[in-house]
Design an enzyme around this catalytic site. Structure first.
Site, PDB file in Angstrom:
ATOM      1  N   ARG A  64       0.301  -1.211   0.115  1.00  0.00           N
ATOM      2  CA  ARG A  64       0.219   0.017   0.243  1.00  0.00           C
ATOM      3  C   ARG A  64       1.045   1.326  -0.244  1.00  0.00           C
ATOM      4  O   ARG A  64       0.556   2.401  -0.917  1.00  0.00           O
ATOM      5  CB  ARG A  64      -1.068   0.142   0.820  1.00  0.00           C
ATOM      6  CG  ARG A  64      -1.881   0.863   1.163  1.00  0.00           C
ATOM      7  CD  ARG A  64      -3.032   0.816   1.577  1.00  0.00           C
ATOM      8  NE  ARG A  64      -3.274   0.242   3.538  1.00  0.00           N
ATOM      9  CZ  ARG A  64      -2.209   0.781   4.038  1.00  0.00           C
ATOM     10  NH1 ARG A  64      -2.474   1.664   3.903  1.00  0.00           N
ATOM     11  NH2 ARG A  64      -2.792  -0.376   5.160  1.00  0.00           N
ATOM     12  N   TYR A 117     -14.559  17.612 -14.739  1.00  0.00           N
ATOM     13  CA  TYR A 117     -15.033  16.500 -15.128  1.00  0.00           C
ATOM     14  C   TYR A 117     -16.282  15.694 -13.887  1.00  0.00           C
ATOM     15  O   TYR A 117     -16.277  16.207 -12.845  1.00  0.00           O
ATOM     16  CB  TYR A 117     -13.787  14.877 -14.704  1.00  0.00           C
ATOM     17  CG  TYR A 117     -13.106  13.861 -14.723  1.00  0.00           C
ATOM     18  CD1 TYR A 117     -14.432  13.107 -16.071  1.00  0.00           C
ATOM     19  CD2 TYR A 117     -14.490  12.999 -13.716  1.00  0.00           C
ATOM     20  CE1 TYR A 117     -14.079  11.950 -16.518  1.00  0.00           C
ATOM     21  CE2 TYR A 117     -14.237  11.712 -13.492  1.00  0.00           C
ATOM     22  CZ  TYR A 117     -14.682  11.148 -14.455  1.00  0.00           C
ATOM     23  OH  TYR A 117     -14.873   9.466 -14.909  1.00  0.00           O
ATOM     24  N   ASP A 188      -5.550  19.361 -13.893  1.00  0.00           N
ATOM     25  CA  ASP A 188      -5.601  18.018 -13.748  1.00  0.00           C
ATOM     26  C   ASP A 188      -5.485  18.525 -15.776  1.00  0.00           C
ATOM     27  O   ASP A 188      -5.899  18.704 -16.285  1.00  0.00           O
ATOM     28  CB  ASP A 188      -7.125  17.698 -13.877  1.00  0.00           C
ATOM     29  CG  ASP A 188      -7.671  16.212 -14.488  1.00  0.00           C
ATOM     30  OD1 ASP A 188      -7.118  15.841 -14.948  1.00  0.00           O
ATOM     31  OD2 ASP A 188      -8.944  15.850 -13.804  1.00  0.00           O
ATOM     32  N   LYS A 213      -6.255   6.879 -19.638  1.00  0.00           N
ATOM     33  CA  LYS A 213      -7.009   7.760 -20.533  1.00  0.00           C
ATOM     34  C   LYS A 213      -5.670   7.482 -21.423  1.00  0.00           C
ATOM     35  O   LYS A 213      -5.538   6.459 -21.579  1.00  0.00           O
ATOM     36  CB  LYS A 213      -7.437   8.870 -20.178  1.00  0.00           C
ATOM     37  CG  LYS A 213      -8.670   9.064 -19.334  1.00  0.00           C
ATOM     38  CD  LYS A 213      -9.981   8.633 -19.797  1.00  0.00           C
ATOM     39  CE  LYS A 213     -10.559   9.160 -18.460  1.00  0.00           C
ATOM     40  NZ  LYS A 213     -10.930   9.749 -18.016  1.00  0.00           N
TER      41      LYS A 213
HETATM   42  C1  LIG Z   1     -11.704  10.745 -16.353  1.00  0.00           C
HETATM   43  C2  LIG Z   1     -10.941  11.898 -15.914  1.00  0.00           C
HETATM   44  C3  LIG Z   1     -10.524  11.240 -14.316  1.00  0.00           C
HETATM   45  C4  LIG Z   1     -10.862  10.435 -13.795  1.00  0.00           C
HETATM   46  O1  LIG Z   1     -10.209   9.377 -13.909  1.00  0.00           O
HETATM   47  P1  LIG Z   1     -10.730   7.736 -13.367  1.00  0.00           P
HETATM   48  O2  LIG Z   1      -9.504   6.936 -13.773  1.00  0.00           O
HETATM   49  O3  LIG Z   1     -11.918   7.553 -14.440  1.00  0.00           O
HETATM   50  O4  LIG Z   1     -11.090   7.754 -11.998  1.00  0.00           O
HETATM   51  C5  LIG Z   1     -10.647  12.913 -13.828  1.00  0.00           C
HETATM   52  N1  LIG Z   1     -10.288  13.351 -14.672  1.00  0.00           N
HETATM   53  C6  LIG Z   1     -10.072  13.740 -16.125  1.00  0.00           C
HETATM   54  C7  LIG Z   1     -10.443  14.959 -16.854  1.00  0.00           C
HETATM   55  C8  LIG Z   1     -10.851  12.754 -16.721  1.00  0.00           C
HETATM   56  O5  LIG Z   1     -11.113  12.459 -18.009  1.00  0.00           O
END
Ligand SMILES: *Cc1c(COP(=O)(O)O)cnc(C)c1O
Length: 407
Positions: A64, A117, A188, A213
């Site tokens: 962890r 998001y 982000d 992504k």
């Molecule tokens: C998909 C996404 C998230 C969240 O990510 P997960 O891996 O689905 O938890 C956060 N910010 C953006 C811009 C995203 O596209």
């Protein structure tokens, strides 16, 4: 570890080698999957010294708080962003939550961009207020509005660039200038990972990604990462990621991300080229009212994007809005028909996969956002978001042509 001077080589070379090198046990070139929950010590004394971090080098004690496969993934991400250190998480939301809970307590104030998001939007509207944390929403690309929203207890300014789903670009350096040294600027960067942009270099204090992504890039694993100073990363890991959130990635997912990242430079370049070709095609399509893509000269974000996004790359995601009347149908009805008629793009949320993905924010990703808030963020019922994949751009354009013709 690699013998290469990673500071002296191009991104394409660095991203393949950073964080990885022949394994110390047998010289394996691919980083092994350390599928273990715990690590053993020869003696009590050795265990005590490793827990107290008194032995130089990397000595995990429990997966962890640290695992060698995940550590390679973290080091590669720190090198990718040019940050001191990184913390990997089980998902992008794990990264979002770990950053926010590490630096906010009851009575603090945070400013979020008004379009983020969906999961992050829920944190902003529900989770943080439930904890007694004050939240303001502004258009963070409007620097006067941002300045006016800052309070004595403001701790974080949080935004996505480009953002979701309008692909708006926010000036990272200008936001940091407004924030000053005492407010953390958290970006982000999921929609545009390196080599498209380097937000730490532009002045952000912390950058986070949904690894799910582009960075893993194969649509087969969830993950997240946070990159910033060693002190901030230590705080996130020790106070939050391994405690209240408890969300490290599984070693197997870390292995998949390491494998995916070897082709990050190649993939991102192709995603961006394809997105540019499709954005230009959609701009000339008689049924399309507007195309939102920072690479287009018509985009209000274009000038800033040219300054802030590098290498002529503008990302692989675009949105477009259908005309109010498409062959007698409303934009909402026409949009549904268009999506159903397409044969290559999958109707799905998520983005950054090799496969082109198409979605309708008003009924899918942003269905949980109130209609008034959706409209305030520019999300109309006829808006369609496209994550352009790695297929041939010609095939994708031909598919759009037949899908429009069939409406
Ligand atoms: C998909 C996404 C998230 C969240 O990510 P997960 O891996 O689905 O938890 C956060 N910010 C953006 C811009 C995203 O596209």
């Amino acid at each position: 570890m690699s013998k290469i001077d990673l500071n002296a080589v191009d991104f394409e070379t660095m991203i393949i080698h950073a964080g990885q090198g022949p394994d110390s046990a047998y010289g394996a070139l691919a980083t092994p999957i350390y599928q273990t929950s715990t690590f053993c010590f020869d003696t009590v004394e050795e265990g005590a010294a490793k827990f107290a971090k008194q032995i130089p080098g990397y000595h995990p004690v429990y997966s962890r708080s640290g695992n060698p496969t995940t550590r390679a993934f973290e080091l590669k991400c720190a090198a990718m962003e040019g940050g001191e250190d990184a913390v990997a998480t089980a998902s992008g939301m794990g990264a979002v939550g770990s950053v926010l809970l590490a630096f906010l307590k009851t009575g603090d104030h945070i400013i979020f961009d008004n379009s983020v998001y969906g999961g992050t939007n829920y944190v902003a509207t529900t989770n943080l207020p439930d904890l007694g944390i004050e939240v303001s929403r502004v258009d963070t690309s409007d620097l006067e509005a941002l300045k006016a929203a800052i309070k004595p207890n403001t701790k974080i300014i949080y935004f996505e660039t480009p953002n979701n789903p309008m692909i708006k670009v926010t000036d990272v350096a200008a936001v940091k200038a407004v924030a000053g040294p005492d407010i953390r600027v958290v970006v982000d960067g999921t929609f545009a990972p390196p080599p498209i942009q380097y937000v730490l270099k532009l002045g952000a204090d912390i950058v986070l990604h949904s690894i799910t992504k582009y960075i893993n890039g194969h649509g087969d694993a969830l993950g997240g990462v946070v990159v910033g100073t060693a002190a901030d990363m230590n705080q996130i890991r020790m106070n939050c990621m391994t405690k209240i959130n408890g969300c490290p990635p599984a070693p197997f997912n870390s292995y998949l991300v390491l494998r995916g990242m070897k082709t990050l430079a190649l993939r991102v370049e192709r995603h961006c080229q394809n997105a540019m070709a499709i954005a230009k095609y959609l701009e000339t399509n008689p049924y399309v009212k507007a195309v939102y893509y920072p690479g287009l000269e018509s985009s209000p974000s274009h000038e800033l994007a040219c300054k802030q996004m590098e290498n002529g790359l503008f990302g692989g995601i675009l949105s477009f809005e259908l005309k109010d009347d498409v062959k007698g149908l409303s934009s909402f009805e026409a949009g549904k028909k268009l999506l159903n008629n397409l044969t290559i793009p999958a109707i799905a949320v998520s983005l950054g996969d090799p496969d082109t993905l198409i979605e309708h924010p008003a009924s899918m990703t942003h269905a949980g956002v109130s209609p008034a808030d959706r409209l305030a963020a520019g999300i109309t019922d006829g808006l369609v978001r496209l994550s352009v994949g790695l297929e041939s751009a010609k095939d994708l354009i031909n598919d759009f042509e037949q899908a429009f013709a069939k409406i």
